[in-house]
Design a protein around this motif. Structure first.
Motif, mmCIF file in Angstrom:
data_model
loop_
_atom_site.group_PDB
_atom_site.id
_atom_site.type_symbol
_atom_site.label_atom_id
_atom_site.label_comp_id
_atom_site.label_asym_id
_atom_site.label_seq_id
_atom_site.Cartn_x
_atom_site.Cartn_y
_atom_site.Cartn_z
ATOM 1 N N SER A 112 0.791 -1.270 0.070
ATOM 2 C CA SER A 112 -0.064 0.048 -0.001
ATOM 3 C C SER A 112 0.738 1.282 0.102
ATOM 4 C CB SER A 112 -1.024 -0.001 1.002
ATOM 5 O OG SER A 112 -0.080 0.105 2.332
ATOM 6 N N LEU A 113 0.183 2.442 -0.456
ATOM 7 C CA LEU A 113 0.869 3.549 -0.320
ATOM 8 C C LEU A 113 -0.024 4.623 0.396
ATOM 9 C CD1 LEU A 113 1.700 4.358 -4.245
ATOM 10 C CD2 LEU A 113 3.316 3.282 -2.450
ATOM 11 N N THR A 114 0.647 5.521 1.223
ATOM 12 C CA THR A 114 -0.179 6.617 1.674
ATOM 13 C C THR A 114 0.375 7.941 1.330
ATOM 14 O OG1 THR A 114 -0.482 4.947 3.623
ATOM 15 C CG2 THR A 114 -0.757 7.355 4.284
ATOM 16 N N LEU A 115 -0.505 8.697 0.659
ATOM 17 C CA LEU A 115 -0.039 9.905 0.087
ATOM 18 C C LEU A 115 -0.966 11.136 1.071
ATOM 19 C CD1 LEU A 115 -0.681 8.631 -3.603
ATOM 20 C CD2 LEU A 115 1.219 8.405 -2.078
ATOM 21 N N PHE A 116 0.223 12.250 1.003
ATOM 22 C CA PHE A 116 -0.223 13.501 1.613
ATOM 23 C C PHE A 116 -0.177 14.665 0.655
ATOM 24 C CE2 PHE A 116 0.653 10.753 5.078
ATOM 25 C CZ PHE A 116 -0.423 10.955 6.085
ATOM 26 N N ALA A 117 -0.984 15.332 0.163
ATOM 27 C CA ALA A 117 -0.771 16.622 -0.968
ATOM 28 C C ALA A 117 -1.655 17.499 -0.399
ATOM 29 C CB ALA A 117 -1.297 16.203 -2.224
ATOM 30 N N ALA A 118 -1.251 18.838 -0.434
ATOM 31 C CA ALA A 118 -1.589 20.003 -0.109
ATOM 32 C C ALA A 118 -1.628 21.029 -1.408
ATOM 33 C CB ALA A 118 -1.207 20.636 1.287
ATOM 34 N N GLY A 119 -2.749 21.771 -1.708
ATOM 35 C CA GLY A 119 -2.643 22.688 -2.996
ATOM 36 C C GLY A 119 -2.321 22.268 -4.251
ATOM 37 N N SER A 120 -1.151 22.742 -5.006
ATOM 38 C CA SER A 120 -0.607 22.351 -6.012
ATOM 39 C C SER A 120 0.396 21.067 -5.849
ATOM 40 C CB SER A 120 0.207 23.285 -6.846
ATOM 41 O OG SER A 120 1.188 23.853 -5.936
ATOM 42 N N GLY A 121 0.514 20.637 -4.621
ATOM 43 C CA GLY A 121 1.343 19.562 -4.451
ATOM 44 C C GLY A 121 0.741 18.253 -4.774
ATOM 45 N N ILE A 122 -0.352 18.456 -5.273
ATOM 46 C CA ILE A 122 -1.068 17.249 -5.928
ATOM 47 C C ILE A 122 -0.654 16.828 -7.515
ATOM 48 C CG2 ILE A 122 -3.160 18.505 -7.044
ATOM 49 C CD1 ILE A 122 -3.329 15.246 -5.363
ATOM 50 N N THR A 123 0.152 17.822 -7.972
ATOM 51 C CA THR A 123 0.535 17.534 -9.301
ATOM 52 C C THR A 123 1.405 16.265 -9.447
ATOM 53 O OG1 THR A 123 2.159 19.390 -8.908
ATOM 54 C CG2 THR A 123 -0.041 19.955 -10.172
ATOM 55 N N PRO A 124 2.577 16.139 -8.838
ATOM 56 C CA PRO A 124 3.252 15.017 -9.064
ATOM 57 C C PRO A 124 2.536 13.735 -8.235
ATOM 58 C CG PRO A 124 4.175 15.999 -7.221
ATOM 59 C CD PRO A 124 3.189 17.039 -7.624
ATOM 60 N N VAL A 125 1.754 14.115 -7.353
ATOM 61 C CA VAL A 125 1.022 12.866 -6.564
ATOM 62 C C VAL A 125 0.007 12.140 -7.430
ATOM 63 C CG1 VAL A 125 -0.644 12.404 -4.686
ATOM 64 C CG2 VAL A 125 1.418 13.904 -4.111
ATOM 65 N N ILE A 126 -0.616 12.957 -8.220
ATOM 66 C CA ILE A 126 -1.596 12.292 -9.099
ATOM 67 C C ILE A 126 -1.092 11.653 -10.270
ATOM 68 C CG2 ILE A 126 -1.975 14.315 -10.670
ATOM 69 C CD1 ILE A 126 -5.239 13.612 -10.678
ATOM 70 N N SER A 127 0.035 11.894 -10.714
ATOM 71 C CA SER A 127 0.747 11.058 -11.402
ATOM 72 C C SER A 127 1.180 9.851 -11.094
ATOM 73 C CB SER A 127 1.960 11.833 -11.947
ATOM 74 O OG SER A 127 2.680 11.212 -13.152
ATOM 75 N N ILE A 128 1.757 9.735 -9.813
ATOM 76 C CA ILE A 128 2.088 8.563 -9.161
ATOM 77 C C ILE A 128 0.816 7.571 -8.882
ATOM 78 C CG2 ILE A 128 2.866 7.568 -6.791
ATOM 79 C CD1 ILE A 128 4.579 9.973 -6.809
ATOM 80 N N ILE A 129 -0.199 8.396 -8.447
ATOM 81 C CA ILE A 129 -1.606 7.636 -8.422
ATOM 82 C C ILE A 129 -1.931 6.759 -9.577
ATOM 83 C CG2 ILE A 129 -4.293 7.740 -7.745
ATOM 84 C CD1 ILE A 129 -3.345 10.154 -5.912
ATOM 85 N N LYS A 130 -2.177 7.754 -10.723
ATOM 86 C CA LYS A 130 -2.455 7.101 -12.153
ATOM 87 C C LYS A 130 -1.666 5.916 -12.486
ATOM 88 C CE LYS A 130 -4.439 11.220 -13.916
ATOM 89 N NZ LYS A 130 -4.191 12.411 -14.808
ATOM 90 N N TYR A 131 -0.115 5.964 -12.121
ATOM 91 C CA TYR A 131 0.605 5.056 -12.643
ATOM 92 C C TYR A 131 0.466 3.760 -11.753
ATOM 93 C CZ TYR A 131 5.044 2.336 -13.588
ATOM 94 O OH TYR A 131 5.619 1.343 -13.900
ATOM 95 N N ALA A 132 0.483 4.043 -10.305
ATOM 96 C CA ALA A 132 0.372 2.925 -9.468
ATOM 97 C C ALA A 132 -1.017 2.019 -9.866
ATOM 98 C CB ALA A 132 0.467 3.309 -8.244
ATOM 99 N N LEU A 133 -2.154 2.733 -10.064
ATOM 100 C CA LEU A 133 -3.356 1.940 -10.316
ATOM 101 C C LEU A 133 -3.163 1.201 -11.635
ATOM 102 C CD1 LEU A 133 -5.841 4.716 -8.911
ATOM 103 C CD2 LEU A 133 -5.333 2.783 -8.028
ATOM 104 N N ALA A 134 -2.619 1.933 -12.475
ATOM 105 C CA ALA A 134 -2.759 1.318 -13.934
ATOM 106 C C ALA A 134 -1.582 0.073 -14.069
ATOM 107 C CB ALA A 134 -2.395 2.421 -15.004
ATOM 108 N N GLU A 135 -0.619 0.308 -13.322
ATOM 109 C CA GLU A 135 0.493 -0.650 -13.553
ATOM 110 C C GLU A 135 0.891 -1.658 -12.418
ATOM 111 O OE1 GLU A 135 1.596 -0.979 -16.488
ATOM 112 O OE2 GLU A 135 0.604 0.743 -17.244
ATOM 113 N N THR A 136 0.234 -1.543 -11.164
ATOM 114 C CA THR A 136 0.492 -2.188 -10.128
ATOM 115 C C THR A 136 -0.813 -2.716 -9.354
ATOM 116 O OG1 THR A 136 0.729 -0.734 -8.351
ATOM 117 C CG2 THR A 136 2.465 -0.833 -9.918
ATOM 118 N N ASP A 137 -0.593 -3.411 -8.392
ATOM 119 C CA ASP A 137 -1.812 -3.979 -7.577
ATOM 120 C C ASP A 137 -1.907 -3.141 -6.378
ATOM 121 O OD1 ASP A 137 -2.502 -5.987 -9.433
ATOM 122 O OD2 ASP A 137 -0.987 -7.190 -8.849
ATOM 123 N N LEU A 138 -1.106 -2.177 -6.181
ATOM 124 C CA LEU A 138 -1.076 -1.280 -4.961
ATOM 125 C C LEU A 138 -2.419 -0.804 -4.664
ATOM 126 C CD1 LEU A 138 2.527 0.710 -5.305
ATOM 127 C CD2 LEU A 138 1.722 -1.292 -4.038
#
Length: 339
Positions: A112-138
């Motif tokens: 599992s991954l636990t992510l924290f983002a605030a404001g524009s901090g979401i920009t790299p985080v959403i890229s990680i989320i999309k990749y992890a959901l599409a390419e892994t079972d995390l």
């Protein structure tokens, strides 16, 4: 660092203060712009009689055929962010350097991954989320903080991802205007004693400091914490004349697995001294904004003009910024081959 002319093929209004820019890469440059989720692009923007160097995280999925997507939130007194939001048009050309950055998924993550983002901090985080959901079972959960709901970048995309992956992704929106600022209690409640995870944090410095402090208090190991700090686009306050040693002749730099003795130029940073002697470690902005020149200090002491982009964990690991470091002692050794 090489820059390539990329065309702005589309501009998307995300919120009243943030826009996304889709950059089209010419086929002959395509191999230079393959990226990992969580990385950023370095932009060189024309400004009056000079230019501005800024870094912006990629917010789309690697391999997206539409191009490279960066998302820029307007900052008060921010020259680059206001230039991008006010003046750049579809069809314009921007000079861009290839992707970089270490805020990426580890090779062997836990389930599992636990992510924290605030404001524009979401920009790299959403890229990680999309990749992890599409390419892994995390399994992934995100705490996303904003001052109000109108400023929640990618709110619709996050909702779509929750609907698409209901068993693997959950997003908790924390709205300060409704619930107050994120505090220790909120962080503890969100983590819920789940320490068998990797933690990813991106956002303003006070937000990130809070999260890191809580993680430290509950015994989370540093090697499971990954951070990306966003520094204000407004001009930083930097002490241009800190107290430094004046009798340093040289320092040692490990670069490309080779140990170099670098003559020190009085009053200059370690980076400036290296560049003057044809040594080229990774660097970009030279203004403590991007973190690209982060290295490990193995020996000696330095003072940094600005170290805001470094987290408490970075400093505990003796990480320094070459572009901001001036010597305090002799026998300084830095390792530029950061893995």
């Amino acid at each position: 660092m090489n820059f390539y002319p990329l065309i702005v093929s589309e501009i998307i209004d995300e919120t009243p203060l943030a826009r996304s820019f889709i950059l089209k890469v010419d086929d002959k440059y395509q191999s230079q712009f393959n990226f990992k989720a969580g990385q950023f692009l370095s932009l060189r923007l024309s400004w009056q009689q000079s230019y501005l160097d800024r870094c912006y995280s990629l917010s789309n999925l690697p391999g997206d055929p539409t191009g490279l997507k960066i998302t820029v939130k307007r900052v008060k007194d921010g020259r680059a962010s206001n230039l991008l939001n006010d003046s750049i048009k579809e069809g314009d050309i921007i000079d861009v350097a290839p992707p970089s950055g270490r805020f990426t998924l580890s090779k062997n993550p836990p389930p599992s991954l636990t992510l924290f983002a605030a404001g524009s901090g979401i920009t790299p985080v959403i890229s990680i989320i999309k990749y992890a959901l599409a390419e892994t079972d995390l399994t992934i959960k995100l705490l996303y903080a904003n001052s109000n709901r109108q400023q929640s970048i990618f709110a619709a995309e996050l909702e779509e991802l929750q609907q698409q992956y209901p068993d693997r992704f959950s997003c908790v929106h924390h709205i300060s205007s409704e619930s107050g600022r994120v505090d220790q209690k909120a962080v503890h409640h969100f983590i819920n004693d789940n320490l068998q995870t990797h933690f990813y944090i991106c956002g303003p410095t006070p937000f990130m400091d809070l999260i890191e402090n809580v993680l430290g208090e509950i015994g989370v190991e540093n090697n499971t914490i990954f951070t990306e700090r966003f520094i204000s686009d407004a001009e930083p306050a930097i002490d241009e004349k800190p107290d430094i040693a004046t009798d340093i002749n040289s320092f040692t730099a490990i670069l490309d697995d080779t140990k170099h003795t670098v003559p020190y130029l009085e009053g200059k940073t370690l980076l400036e001294s290296m560049l003057a002697h044809d040594l080229k470690p990774a660097y970009f902005c030279q203004q403590a904004r991007c973190g690209m020149c982060m290295v490990t200090k193995l020996e000696g002491e330095v003072v940094m003009r600005n170290s805001e982009i470094l987290s408490a964990t970075d400093k505990e690991k003796d990480m320094i910024l070459l572009c901001q470091s001036l010597p305090l002692t002799e026998n300084i050794t830095v390792n530029c081959d950061l893995k």
